[in-house]
Scaffold this motif. Structure first.
Motif, short mmCIF file in Angstrom:
data_model
loop_
_atom_site.label_atom_id
_atom_site.label_comp_id
_atom_site.label_asym_id
_atom_site.label_seq_id
_atom_site.Cartn_x
_atom_site.Cartn_y
_atom_site.Cartn_z
N ALA A 99 40.75 40.24 36.62
CA ALA A 99 39.69 41.24 36.49
C ALA A 99 39.90 42.01 35.19
O ALA A 99 41.03 42.17 34.73
CB ALA A 99 39.70 42.19 37.69
N ALA A 119 37.79 41.65 42.72
CA ALA A 119 38.72 40.52 42.61
C ALA A 119 39.32 40.16 43.97
O ALA A 119 39.64 39.00 44.23
CB ALA A 119 39.83 40.85 41.62
N ASN A 124 41.30 36.84 43.46
CA ASN A 124 41.93 37.24 42.18
C ASN A 124 42.15 36.05 41.23
O ASN A 124 43.28 35.77 40.86
CB ASN A 124 43.25 37.96 42.45
N PRO A 125 41.10 35.36 40.78
CA PRO A 125 39.68 35.69 40.94
C PRO A 125 39.10 35.06 42.20
O PRO A 125 39.67 34.11 42.74
CB PRO A 125 39.06 35.04 39.70
N THR A 139 35.10 41.16 37.50
CA THR A 139 36.01 40.05 37.75
C THR A 139 35.32 38.73 37.44
O THR A 139 34.12 38.58 37.68
CB THR A 139 36.50 40.04 39.22
#
Length: 470
Positions: A287, A347, A388-389, A423
């Motif tokens: 992000a 994220a 994340n992502p 993100t």
């Protein structure tokens, strides 16, 4: 609360080596060069059931009155004020120096427990190598070898002997924020402004920060970890080995972070290096929040020029929030953490499978994927494959024929539907294998062969009768 052990000593006595040994990491850069560590560097360790916090400091030069060494000395004194226990390190190879005596006097005035640690004593008789250090009047010297681990466990046990066992909260999850950018764009100044104290050295000299410094702090009741990183130059301009290590540490910090704040200098052109750094952040899937620093000294014409340049060179960062700030004066900095919270939430968002599939079907109904030869790809359902992502996995047939433009269309559709700001979002196509492709039929049994022969013969007879009628 974890007890805090602070490592203090002259340059090049082995503080960073001991820090890595105590934290069981390689977080601190280690080389045979004095003055390598400059800022306070925090790490976590544990011996038995006792967790602790250990702080690496720069080489302590208490008599220097100006320059970078003076700033390093200020950082060390601040660490001493935070300490529960001070580990004062000396070097057996250089012996007891006049500077060691000055540092010992300063540490006695702190009122903190001080353990005198004689380093680089591998393979030597302890009572012999420690004899001359008794004149520092800090109790019995403890001989260790930080690089080989000799005597380190006993040292930590002795330092933590008076502290009760503590429990660690493993469920504590909070954002890690890496502050990255080219040298001298104001990263350390931004860190100090966010913390409200002069926590890291901010000096008007490129390359002041050499290591990645992890700093825990709270803001509005929320916990964060800030990571101040070294400036990243173009590859062709990196000459020193230490600077190469610093770049590696910065790239590792980006991968370790949840959110990255990319700091740009508004008073210089947006360079290719800025674009390369942004591309690396995007590639790692972190992000992102962009801070355009030194904005306060620009006139309206220059501001418009900078915005146009950013729009042209960093157009692939359209998902990120941009802030125009002055880290030195604090202008515009307040909104950064709010954008970091939004980006972190996006994220780490959980995307329900039924909702993902409905959005996918609506997107396909509104705009079907174009044909590839005689086949049209058919997306059927979607689910979340990671965070994340955020990763969305789409299942269906012939999805390997979907074009890059249609993939971007789906990414944009999912982003808008879930309001994911700050993100990157990734869509992955999972193509189901054809169960009949490349499969040989099983051999027929003797009975099945006879039945197949009869059917062929009956077919031929019926075909012959039909031809006679015609």
């Amino acid at each position: 609360m974890k007890p805090t052990l602070v490592l203090v000593g002259r340059p090049n006595v082995g503080k960073s080596t001991l820090f890595n040994r105590l934290t069981k990491t390689r977080d601190a850069i280690v080389a045979d060069i004095p003055g390598l560590t400059r800022d306070r560097h925090y790490g976590h360790g544990k011996v038995g059931d006792k967790p602790y916090l250990v702080v690496d400091t720069g080489g302590f030069e208490p008599v220097v009155k100006e320059g970078i060494m003076h700033e390093m000395a200020r950082q060390t004194l601040q660490a001493v004020d935070e300490a529960d226990v001070i580990l004062f390190m000396v070097d057996v190879r250089t012996g007891c120096t006049a500077q060691d005596k000055i540092i010992a006097d300063r540490l006695r005035q702190s009122g903190r427990p001080v353990f005198l640690v004689v380093n680089k004593a591998e393979g030597m008789r302890r009572e012999v190598v420690t004899a001359e250090f008794h004149e520092l009047a800090l109790g019995d010297p403890l001989a260790i070898s930080a690089s080989h681990g000799e005597g380190v466990h006993e040292l930590v046990e002795l330092a933590l002997e008076s502290f009760p066992d503590a429990t660690e909260d493993e469920s504590d999850k909070h954002p890690k924020i890496a502050i990255v950018g080219r040298p001298n764009v104001g990263k350390s100044t931004l860190v100090n402004t966010l913390l409200g104290e002069e926590r890291v050295i901010a000096f008007d000299q490129p390359g002041t920060t050499r290591d990645s410094i992890y700093i825990d702090f709270e803001r509005a009741g929320k916990k964060y970890t800030l990571i101040d990183t070294a400036g990243v130059r173009r590859r062709g301009k990196i000459f020193e080995a230490i600077e190469k290590f610093s770049v590696v540490k910065t790239l590792q910090a980006i991968e370790d972070a949840n959110v990255v704040v990319l700091v740009l200098d508004a008073q210089t052109d947006i360079s290719e290096q800025d674009a390369h750094m942004a591309g690396f952040i995007l590639e790692t899937g972190r992000a992102l929040v962009v801070a355009v620093n030194k904005w306060d000294d620009l006139d309206d014409y220059k501001r418009d020029t900078v915005k146009r340049e950013i729009s042209r060179k960093l157009q692939f960062l359209e998902f990120a929030k941009f802030h125009y700030i002055s880290a030195l004066k604090g202008n515009g900095v307040g909104g950064l953490i709010g954008s970091v919270d939004v980006a972190y939430a996006a994220a780490m968002a959980k995307l329900p499978t039924p909702q993902l599939t409905r959005i996918l079907m609506d997107a396909v109904t509104a705009h079907q994927p174009p044909k590839s030869g005689p086949f049209r790809p058919k997306p059927r359902y979607a689910h979340q494959g990671g965070m994340n992502p955020p990763l969305i996995v789409v299942h269906g047939s012939a999805l390997d024929k979907i074009s890059a433009s249609y993939k971007r269309y789906l990414e944009k559709t999912f982003r808008q539907a879930f309001k994911l700001e700050g993100t990157p979002l990734r869509v992955q196509f999972n193509v189901g294998a054809n169960p009949f492709a490349g499969r040989k039929p099983a051999p027929l049994t003797e009975n099945e062969e006879r039945q197949a022969h009869r059917k062929r013969m009956v077919g031929r007879k019926l075909y012959g009768k039909q031809r006679k009628k015609d």
